[in-house]
Write a protein that holds these residues in place. Sequence first.
Motif, PDB file in Angstrom:
ATOM      1  N   LEU A  92       0.837  -1.184   0.000  1.00 39.95           N
ATOM      2  CA  LEU A  92       0.000   0.000   0.000  1.00 39.95           C
ATOM      3  C   LEU A  92       0.878   1.243   0.000  1.00 39.95           C
ATOM      4  O   LEU A  92       1.565   1.502  -0.969  1.00 39.95           O
ATOM      5  CB  LEU A  92      -1.003  -0.043   1.141  1.00 39.95           C
ATOM      6  N   ASP A  93       0.905   2.011   1.077  1.00 38.70           N
ATOM      7  CA  ASP A  93       1.681   3.253   1.117  1.00 38.70           C
ATOM      8  C   ASP A  93       2.989   3.118   1.895  1.00 38.70           C
ATOM      9  O   ASP A  93       3.521   4.107   2.388  1.00 38.70           O
ATOM     10  CB  ASP A  93       0.841   4.383   1.726  1.00 38.70           C
ATOM     11  N   SER A  94       3.506   1.923   1.998  1.00 41.33           N
ATOM     12  CA  SER A  94       4.743   1.695   2.746  1.00 41.33           C
ATOM     13  C   SER A  94       5.736   0.883   1.924  1.00 41.33           C
ATOM     14  O   SER A  94       5.344   0.041   1.122  1.00 41.33           O
ATOM     15  CB  SER A  94       4.462   0.915   4.033  1.00 41.33           C
ATOM     16  N   PRO A 109       6.278   3.838   6.279  1.00 35.68           N
ATOM     17  CA  PRO A 109       5.115   4.483   5.673  1.00 35.68           C
ATOM     18  C   PRO A 109       5.474   5.810   5.006  1.00 35.68           C
ATOM     19  O   PRO A 109       6.271   6.587   5.544  1.00 35.68           O
ATOM     20  CB  PRO A 109       4.163   4.720   6.847  1.00 35.68           C
ATOM     21  N   SER A 169      -0.265   0.924  11.451  1.00 32.87           N
ATOM     22  CA  SER A 169       0.202  -0.104  10.518  1.00 32.87           C
ATOM     23  C   SER A 169      -0.799  -0.264   9.372  1.00 32.87           C
ATOM     24  O   SER A 169      -2.004  -0.045   9.534  1.00 32.87           O
ATOM     25  CB  SER A 169       0.413  -1.444  11.220  1.00 32.87           C
ATOM     26  N   GLU A 170      -0.273  -0.645   8.234  1.00 33.15           N
ATOM     27  CA  GLU A 170      -1.129  -0.872   7.063  1.00 33.15           C
ATOM     28  C   GLU A 170      -2.192  -1.931   7.360  1.00 33.15           C
ATOM     29  O   GLU A 170      -3.302  -1.856   6.842  1.00 33.15           O
ATOM     30  CB  GLU A 170      -0.289  -1.300   5.851  1.00 33.15           C
ATOM     31  N   TRP A 171      -1.866  -2.910   8.198  1.00 32.45           N
ATOM     32  CA  TRP A 171      -2.828  -3.961   8.528  1.00 32.45           C
ATOM     33  C   TRP A 171      -4.021  -3.399   9.294  1.00 32.45           C
ATOM     34  O   TRP A 171      -5.163  -3.798   9.035  1.00 32.45           O
ATOM     35  CB  TRP A 171      -2.152  -5.095   9.302  1.00 32.45           C
TER      36      TRP A 171
END
Length: 183
Positions: A92-94, A109, A169-171
């Motif tokens: 994603l954004d990381s 990130p 976190s993306e999660w």
Amino acid sequence: MKYSVSADDIINLFGVQGIVFFPREEPGDASDKSPSIHFLHEVGLPHDDVFLSRIDATDPGQDSVLLGETLTRQQRPYPPAAEKWLVLGYFLDSILALDPANGQVYAFPEGTNRHLLMHRNVESLVHALCALQNFQLARESVEDKDAFAEEMRSKIERFDDNPFADPISEWNIIYEEIIEGTW
């Protein structure tokens, strides 16, 4: 070695174009002894719209494998100790990077000056990506999508509690978007 996820599992979930194997290093290389490096050789990484592997088969030299070089080119800060960490890909954004000294996977990130521990090792990352892909493939046929999303999260956390440990976190972002119905 027996892993929780196999190359066949990745191929079944992501297709034959959705797996990237990493080449073996020269014999005697210190990284050859790392369990995470062995995992990348033997099992590989998923590659799709959510997680883009660093390796592009048509142009493998497009990005540096070293995090320091990648972030310097993007004019982004990083801790000095992370200079030689290995870029695994983009989630994603990381940017996700492997610390070869301990096998842990860290996220960097975009838009922040911090990094966070994302997974205890590469196997955990792949396990979680496979759980997410399984969710995406089956969610239309499930009546209670929230319960199914919670089952996915629990499956990931039972294997490794790091993915959801940090609120940014993306999660956590993915899970919140799933519950809100925007994922």
